[in-house]
Motif scaffolding. Sequence first.
Motif: not given
Length: 450
Positions: A38-41, A331-339, A380-385
């Motif tokens: 679930d780290y990936s929407p 803090v905010d579950p809308d953060w996802t990420y890349l590698q 990097p932390l990426v805000k889910w858009q």
Amino acid sequence: MTSKEKIELILSELKQVSHLEIYQKTSDLKRFSKDFFDYSPILANELKDCLADIVVRPISEEAIINVARICNKYSTPLTLRGSGTGNYGQSVPLNGGVVLVMSGLKKIKNFDSKSGEITVESGCLLRDINDELIKHGRQLRLLPSTWRSASIGGFIAGGSGGIGSVRWGFLRDPGHLQSLEIITTEDSPRKIELNANNSEALNHAYGTNGIITALTLTTAPSVQWQQIVVDCFDWNQAVDLLNKFNRAALELYLATLLEKEIVNCLPHWSGKPSGKHRILLLVAPDGVSTVERLAKSAGANFEDLGSENLKAGTGLRELSWNHTTLHMRGVDPDWTYLQMLLPQPESEMMQKLKSEWGSNLLWHLECVRQNGVQRIASLPLVKWQGEEALNQLISQCIDLGAVIFNPHTITVEDGGLGVIDSDQVQAKSNYDPKGILNPGKLKGWNIKGN
Ligand SMILES: Cc1cc2nc3c(=O)[nH]c(=O)nc-3n(C[C@H](O)[C@H](O)[C@H](O)COP(=O)(O)OP(=O)(O)OC[C@H]3O[C@@H](n4cnc5c(N)ncnc54)[C@H](O)[C@@H]3O)c2cc1C
């Protein structure tokens, strides 16, 4: 025969197997069918309905052989699971069937005091292996930041590196995995031993080509790592300093750089936020004065937090790698990420993306040794858009020279390796000819038309 009837038959045969726990309650089936996807929407949506029909937990190799035989007989998917801390749905059963939890095989089998090599069963937790090694003056070379809860079998089959990668590179580099014991899923399952050469095809194959029951790993002399925090006002200066630490004659176990906006959201285990970007280091005692000298000559703040306390779980290592993402999502579950592996020099690419993505992209860097060369990786932390925006960002990163390890995909190849490894596919043909192990996760096998 309907699929319900087939599952009933499988269940009745599994009930005859000794040393086997069977879980059938819906709550257990749900619990053992999930990992941290679930780290990936994107994966959260794709995998939300995947559910095992039966979950089993063997406590002997004989029981595993019997489970393999029964699943082969009914051509039923068999998905392996260590502790279920993977991020890409690696242990999620895409097509139902049986989930095999490996946590019952957790013996430390041998420590070779001459070579420092350790042989363990695959369900051993990394924490327990490390505790054992410390008694012998050794430690694990590589650890995921989930090292307290993750199993060694899951790390080899599903992980890549983490703490220690600054010195020891990645798990697939030759020299870490010395041998494997596996059980096959052929018509008559066999237990076989693989040397270092033959083990390579099962390393990072998501449990698609053999059930790992035990393995031998090399280790490193243990070090009383010192926790150092260095704060920098300017981002480019922080990246320069990180590169200096990465390339100096320092024994490092961790070198992480976090943008100040990330530091503000983390638990205060590295000290209170100072409004500056923060470098987290685990360094050998003889490197502390060099870190201090380099930090002070760059005009950065230096703070020595002293030795790590591994019992506490609140050290710098628990703020690094994907634990950074974990805390940010708290803090905010809308953060996802890349590698990704950053191009060199790193700053220009990061600046370009920052100017476009602003506060929706926060840089988190990790020093690594890639193919024997000191480099900087990033999570990097990426805000889910939305998916389109994420794909656009991925394309931009690639255009600017980054190598992406996409954590929003389910196959071995798309997530990390990048290409089809024919040895992995061949090993699947040899050891899992019906393709029942973790179906859907090895693209090279799917493409073959299996
Ligand atoms: C907060 C957070 C931080 C993380 N940090 C890192 C990190 O720093 N580095 C990193 O590499 N990963 C990291 N991960 C991912 C994951 O925690 C690690 O890769 C971990 O080692 C997986 O171990 P596990 O026992 O949980 O494996 P699982 O998730 O249970 O399984 C992983 C894969 O291995 C297969 N498998 C499990 N056991 C066996 C076996 N005996 N034989 C064959 N195949 C098997 C499964 O089928 C699955 O495909 C992180 C995850 C989270 C949530």
